[in-house]
Write a protein that holds these residues in place. Structure first.
Motif, PDB file in Angstrom:
ATOM      1  N   ARG A   1      61.685 136.658  -3.685  1.00 17.38           N
ATOM      2  CA  ARG A   1      61.996 135.412  -4.383  1.00 17.38           C
ATOM      3  C   ARG A   1      63.467 135.366  -4.780  1.00 17.38           C
ATOM      4  NH1 ARG A   1      56.845 135.660  -8.364  1.00 17.38           N
ATOM      5  NH2 ARG A   1      55.268 135.472  -6.745  1.00 17.38           N
ATOM      6  N   VAL A   2      64.008 136.486  -5.214  1.00 13.37           N
ATOM      7  CA  VAL A   2      65.422 136.540  -5.591  1.00 13.37           C
ATOM      8  C   VAL A   2      66.295 136.297  -4.364  1.00 13.37           C
ATOM      9  CG1 VAL A   2      67.238 138.045  -6.475  1.00 13.37           C
ATOM     10  CG2 VAL A   2      65.006 138.019  -7.596  1.00 13.37           C
TER      11      VAL A   2
ATOM     12  N   LYS B   1      60.672 124.328  -5.630  1.00 19.22           N
ATOM     13  CA  LYS B   1      60.760 124.640  -7.059  1.00 19.22           C
ATOM     14  C   LYS B   1      62.212 124.684  -7.511  1.00 19.22           C
ATOM     15  CE  LYS B   1      56.438 127.161  -7.404  1.00 19.22           C
ATOM     16  NZ  LYS B   1      55.781 128.390  -7.768  1.00 19.22           N
ATOM     17  N   PHE B   2      63.077 125.299  -6.708  1.00 19.23           N
ATOM     18  CA  PHE B   2      64.486 125.387  -7.068  1.00 19.23           C
ATOM     19  C   PHE B   2      65.138 124.003  -7.080  1.00 19.23           C
ATOM     20  CE2 PHE B   2      64.308 129.841  -5.041  1.00 19.23           C
ATOM     21  CZ  PHE B   2      63.874 130.410  -6.232  1.00 19.23           C
TER      22      PHE B   2
ATOM     23  N   MET C   1      64.495 127.452 -11.987  1.00 16.38           N
ATOM     24  CA  MET C   1      65.278 128.523 -11.372  1.00 16.38           C
ATOM     25  C   MET C   1      64.703 129.915 -11.640  1.00 16.38           C
ATOM     26  SD  MET C   1      67.244 126.789  -9.691  1.00 16.38           S
ATOM     27  CE  MET C   1      68.692 127.566  -9.051  1.00 16.38           C
ATOM     28  N   SER C   2      63.565 130.008 -12.309  1.00 11.85           N
ATOM     29  CA  SER C   2      62.944 131.297 -12.570  1.00 11.85           C
ATOM     30  C   SER C   2      62.242 131.803 -11.315  1.00 11.85           C
ATOM     31  CB  SER C   2      61.920 131.164 -13.699  1.00 11.85           C
ATOM     32  OG  SER C   2      61.215 132.378 -13.866  1.00 11.85           O
ATOM     33  N   THR C   3      62.298 133.100 -11.098  1.00 13.89           N
ATOM     34  CA  THR C   3      61.594 133.693  -9.957  1.00 13.89           C
ATOM     35  C   THR C   3      60.318 134.401 -10.400  1.00 13.89           C
ATOM     36  OG1 THR C   3      62.941 135.691 -10.142  1.00 13.89           O
ATOM     37  CG2 THR C   3      63.697 133.998  -8.595  1.00 13.89           C
ATOM     38  N   GLU C   4      59.946 134.232 -11.664  1.00 15.85           N
ATOM     39  CA  GLU C   4      58.734 134.850 -12.200  1.00 15.85           C
ATOM     40  C   GLU C   4      57.511 134.016 -11.837  1.00 15.85           C
ATOM     41  OE1 GLU C   4      58.678 137.775 -13.879  1.00 15.85           O
ATOM     42  OE2 GLU C   4      60.830 137.927 -13.612  1.00 15.85           O
ATOM     43  N   ASP C   5      56.346 134.653 -11.830  1.00 12.23           N
ATOM     44  CA  ASP C   5      55.094 133.936 -11.650  1.00 12.23           C
ATOM     45  C   ASP C   5      54.828 133.070 -12.877  1.00 12.23           C
ATOM     46  OD1 ASP C   5      54.330 134.890  -9.153  1.00 12.23           O
ATOM     47  OD2 ASP C   5      53.423 136.687  -9.996  1.00 12.23           O
TER      48      ASP C   5
END
Length: 73
Positions: free
Chosen positions: A7-8, A47-48, A53-57
């Motif tokens: 994801r990052v 999503k971005f 901008m979070s890559t967390e679930d």
């Protein structure tokens, strides 16, 4: 490589201005056996683009893991 790390990398491609096809091509070249699929990359790009901008679930509703333990039964 785990999903959080991918994801990052997908976010990095997004921030560099690459389109999803370019991101998929680069990930396939660097990680041929474990690269995420095209639909996953498209979902994260969406999503971005939406400002997340979070890559967390995200949080999910439902039963907590702590509820079903040997101590509680």
């Amino acid at each position: 490589m785990d999903t959080k790390e991918f994801r990052v990398l997908i976010k990095n491609c997004f921030l560099k201005g690459k389109v999803t096809v370019e991101a998929k091509t680069w990930l396939d070249a660097e990680f041929p056996d474990t690269a995420p699929g095209k639909s996953i990359i498209k979902d994260w790009y969406a999503k971005f683009r939406g400002g997340e901008m979070s890559t967390e679930d995200g949080e999910r509703s439902g039963r907590l893991k702590e509820v079903v333990t040997d101590e509680n039964i």
